[in-house]
Motif scaffolding. Sequence first.
Motif, PDB file in Angstrom:
ATOM      1  N   ARG A 260       3.705 -28.263  -1.502  1.00 25.90           N
ATOM      2  CA  ARG A 260       4.392 -27.980  -2.975  1.00 25.90           C
ATOM      3  C   ARG A 260       4.238 -26.641  -3.325  1.00 25.90           C
ATOM      4  N   VAL A 261       3.390 -25.720  -2.743  1.00 25.92           N
ATOM      5  CA  VAL A 261       3.370 -24.507  -3.030  1.00 25.92           C
ATOM      6  C   VAL A 261       4.591 -23.838  -2.350  1.00 25.92           C
ATOM      7  N   ARG A 262       4.821 -24.080  -1.015  1.00 23.88           N
ATOM      8  CA  ARG A 262       6.117 -23.692  -0.336  1.00 23.88           C
ATOM      9  C   ARG A 262       7.040 -24.193  -1.071  1.00 23.88           C
ATOM     10  N   LEU A 263       7.393 -25.084  -1.530  1.00 22.55           N
ATOM     11  CA  LEU A 263       8.514 -25.668  -2.336  1.00 22.55           C
ATOM     12  C   LEU A 263       8.730 -24.983  -3.383  1.00 22.55           C
ATOM     13  N   PHE A 294      14.273 -31.542   2.458  1.00 23.27           N
ATOM     14  CA  PHE A 294      13.881 -30.302   1.835  1.00 23.27           C
ATOM     15  C   PHE A 294      14.684 -30.664   0.403  1.00 23.27           C
ATOM     16  N   ALA A 295      15.913 -30.972   0.315  1.00 17.93           N
ATOM     17  CA  ALA A 295      16.682 -30.966  -0.749  1.00 17.93           C
ATOM     18  C   ALA A 295      16.132 -32.384  -1.497  1.00 17.93           C
ATOM     19  N   ALA A 296      15.594 -33.356  -0.903  1.00 19.07           N
ATOM     20  CA  ALA A 296      15.045 -34.564  -1.354  1.00 19.07           C
ATOM     21  C   ALA A 296      13.840 -33.983  -2.520  1.00 19.07           C
ATOM     22  N   HIS A 301      11.032 -32.730  -7.492  1.00 19.97           N
ATOM     23  CA  HIS A 301      10.275 -31.890  -8.228  1.00 19.97           C
ATOM     24  C   HIS A 301      10.896 -31.350  -9.239  1.00 19.97           C
ATOM     25  N   TYR A 302      12.226 -31.061  -9.000  1.00 26.41           N
ATOM     26  CA  TYR A 302      13.029 -30.054 -10.182  1.00 26.41           C
ATOM     27  C   TYR A 302      14.283 -30.753 -10.958  1.00 26.41           C
TER      28      TYR A 302
END
Length: 324
Positions: A260-263, A294-296, A301-302
């Motif tokens: 989550r931090v990397r995302l 990554f896109a999912a 989250h955003y």
Amino acid sequence: MSAVLLDTDDVGAAEATLSTIFSKIRIRTPHRGAPVPMRLERSVIGSLGIDTADYGCAFGYEMDPPAQILVCHVVSGGVEQRAPHSRGTRSGPGDVTAFGPRDAPSFEGRVLRGRYHVLVVDPSTLTDITGAHDAVHITGAAPVSAAANQQLANLIGYLRRCATNPQLHGNPLLAGMLEQHVAAVLLATLPNDSTLQPTAQDRRDSTPVLLRRAIAFIDDNAHTDISLADIAAAVYVTPRALQYLFRRHRDSTPMEYLRRVRLHNAHLDLLAADETTMVGEVARRWGFAHAGRFAAYHREHYGCSPQELLNPLPRPTEITGHSS
């Protein structure tokens, strides 16, 4: 990039090469002196090996337990393996079977003519991810279920695709994340002797102060290849205690929090990007090898895809009426 490790039809040469790559092996052929065509090609991601083996004839073998964990997906052909005082296993096309370090003496079996994809894993990756004091072993050849077999086959296919991506090579962050992912999948799908329950000491090492220290370490080092063992060492607890600490206070694992931090950092990079920035470049920078995944994650989250963030849709032009 891949390298050819073996390409011969000579039994002696094949024995010598396979003994060097895996463990001491003796090959038995149906017809003495007959050619035995064999080819082995390997790709490498970090400490992981991804092999494609083509055997042009059937042969029997006697083999010492390998030093590494070998997870074999049978594409065509078949594999038998028998340890002393055991019934043995048989695997056909679509099946996955594992060979691993063990205390037992040599085992034997048979390989049919066909193609095999083999994942080669350092056993220490299993120990690191569990936080065990003693080495963790794979204790059985067959996956724990049909679904586990399919998951392993999918994993090997995914790693083979990753190995063909030149942008993955030389990226220790991506390699480290793949190694940890592989270890987690192997522990979930193959019989093993790991103990994941926290001890009394682990429970004592689960204070909010230690959690804050662990979170600070992750936040400060998310751009580097850090493992569960690295985070645990930074706050002076065992990896198992760290797992319990995050489950108790964050309802997640340390590696889920790290992701989550990397995302979040990838999201910030996308917000600050210009028209020349590529989504794949940002994803790989933060350890996401699979652009679709990554896109999912980003959408979950955003609320939008990374591409939508880079190229937002123009707002509709406001239309004003004119009185006649």
